[in-house]
Enzyme design. Structure first.
Site, PDB file in Angstrom:
ATOM      1  N   ASP A  66      17.170 -32.747   0.800  1.00  0.00           N
ATOM      2  CA  ASP A  66      16.930 -33.947   1.619  1.00  0.00           C
ATOM      3  C   ASP A  66      18.153 -34.278   2.476  1.00  0.00           C
ATOM      4  O   ASP A  66      19.285 -34.025   2.083  1.00  0.00           O
ATOM      5  CB  ASP A  66      16.597 -35.125   0.687  1.00  0.00           C
ATOM      6  CG  ASP A  66      15.903 -36.263   1.433  1.00  0.00           C
ATOM      7  OD1 ASP A  66      15.418 -36.042   2.554  1.00  0.00           O
ATOM      8  OD2 ASP A  66      15.849 -37.378   0.879  1.00  0.00           O
ATOM      9  N   ASN A 116       4.465 -34.884   3.977  1.00  0.00           N
ATOM     10  CA  ASN A 116       5.230 -34.639   5.207  1.00  0.00           C
ATOM     11  C   ASN A 116       4.329 -34.473   6.436  1.00  0.00           C
ATOM     12  O   ASN A 116       4.818 -34.492   7.574  1.00  0.00           O
ATOM     13  CB  ASN A 116       6.171 -33.439   5.058  1.00  0.00           C
ATOM     14  CG  ASN A 116       7.398 -33.718   4.190  1.00  0.00           C
ATOM     15  OD1 ASN A 116       7.906 -32.846   3.500  1.00  0.00           O
ATOM     16  ND2 ASN A 116       7.905 -34.967   4.215  1.00  0.00           N
TER      17      ASN A 116
END
Ligand code: IPE
Ligand code: IPE
Ligand code: MG
Length: 255
Positions: free
Chosen positions: A26, A74
């Site tokens: 991330d 996502n």
């Protein structure tokens, strides 16, 4: 061999080294933003971090590594970013597959295949096929993966078996549900690492994380490399895993 921690002194490393580390990569967007760059360049730098980290992982004694590349959530990102993330999976396979194959890495891709474009399905298939004979190190890429979706898919398979009269619902147990997950082939993760400072699981390996240790590192994914992974493994080595028992030696005695 495991050593119990000293009562008053510093923790002595306990337990076996991890076989399987899972990484929530991330911080690509924040890395790019800090440099005034478009998010796409953060993702590209993230691919280089992935290459570095995979190269170092086997030397750190790991057998399995799972990386979160694209989550079922996502798809909520702008179409241009989704397209870029898809393109980067292709680029990663196209530029790194030969090396992975030579280095003895077996590639597994977990996640839903439905909804992925034919060219993406083709690179996934190629990466798995070309490395199927390898066993030195397993790289598992979670792509269009969600822990809840994976559990739902496993439950649906069991329900189908019940409906077709092949399975008595009274016999359904944890092992059966786990065996239907896309991760069933490998060991459960011993350690889950998330970079960028966020401290949440974001639908990653929900079932498999039951007794994983968590390490959150304050480094943005594009800056990551083997030295950060080594630091996470060091932190892991200081943890005491009990699996519900009251003492580590009870865990060891129970096997
Ligand atoms: C992680 O970086 C990469 C993927 C989710 C594929 P992000 O894109 O989430 O970066 P941040 O969290 O916005 O910084
Ligand atoms: C998790 O990161 C997904 C991947 C790393 C592929 P996100 O950046 O998508 O997670 P949230 O939205 O911050 O929870
Ligand atoms: Mg993020």
């Amino acid at each position: 061999m495991a050593v119990r921690p000293g009562r008053d002194g510093p923790l002595i490393p306990t337990g076996a080294p991890p076989r399987h580390v899972a990484l929530i990569m991330d911080g690509n967007g924040r890395w790019a933003k800090a440099r005034g760059l478009p998010r796409a360049l953060g993702h590209r730098a993230g691919v280089n971090a992935l290459k570095r980290t995979v190269e170092g992982a086997a030397d750190l004694g790991l057998e399995w590594m799972t990386v979160f590349g694209f989550s079922t959530e996502n798809w909520r990102r702008p179409p241009s970013e989704v397209t870029e993330l898809m393109r980067l999976l292709k680029l990663y396979v196209e530029t790194d597959l030969g090396r992975l194959e030579r280095d003895g890495v077996r590639v597994h891709v977990i996640g839903r295949r439905a909804g992925l474009a034919p060219d993406i399905l083709e690179v996934i298939d190629r990466a798995e096929r070309r490395t199927a004979h390898n066993s030195r190190f397993h790289l598992q890429v979670a792509f269009n993966y969600g822990g809840r979706a994976d559990l739902a898919d496993s439950a649906r398979r069991l329900a189908t078996a019940v409906a077709e009269g092949r399975l008595d619902p009274g016999l359904i147990n944890e092992a059966m549900l786990g065996a239907g997950l896309s991760t069933a082939e490998g060991p459960e993760p011993d350690l889950i690492v998330r970079t960028s400072g966020e401290q949440r699981i974001s639908n990653f390996l929900l079932w498999e994380a039951a007794y994983a240790e968590f390490v959150f590192q304050d480094v943005l994914w594009p800056d990551y490399g083997p030295e950060h992974l080594a630091a996470a493994l060091h932190e892991f080595s200081m943890r005491e895993r009990r699996y519900g028992a009251s003492e580590v030696h009870d865990v060891l005695a129970a096997g």
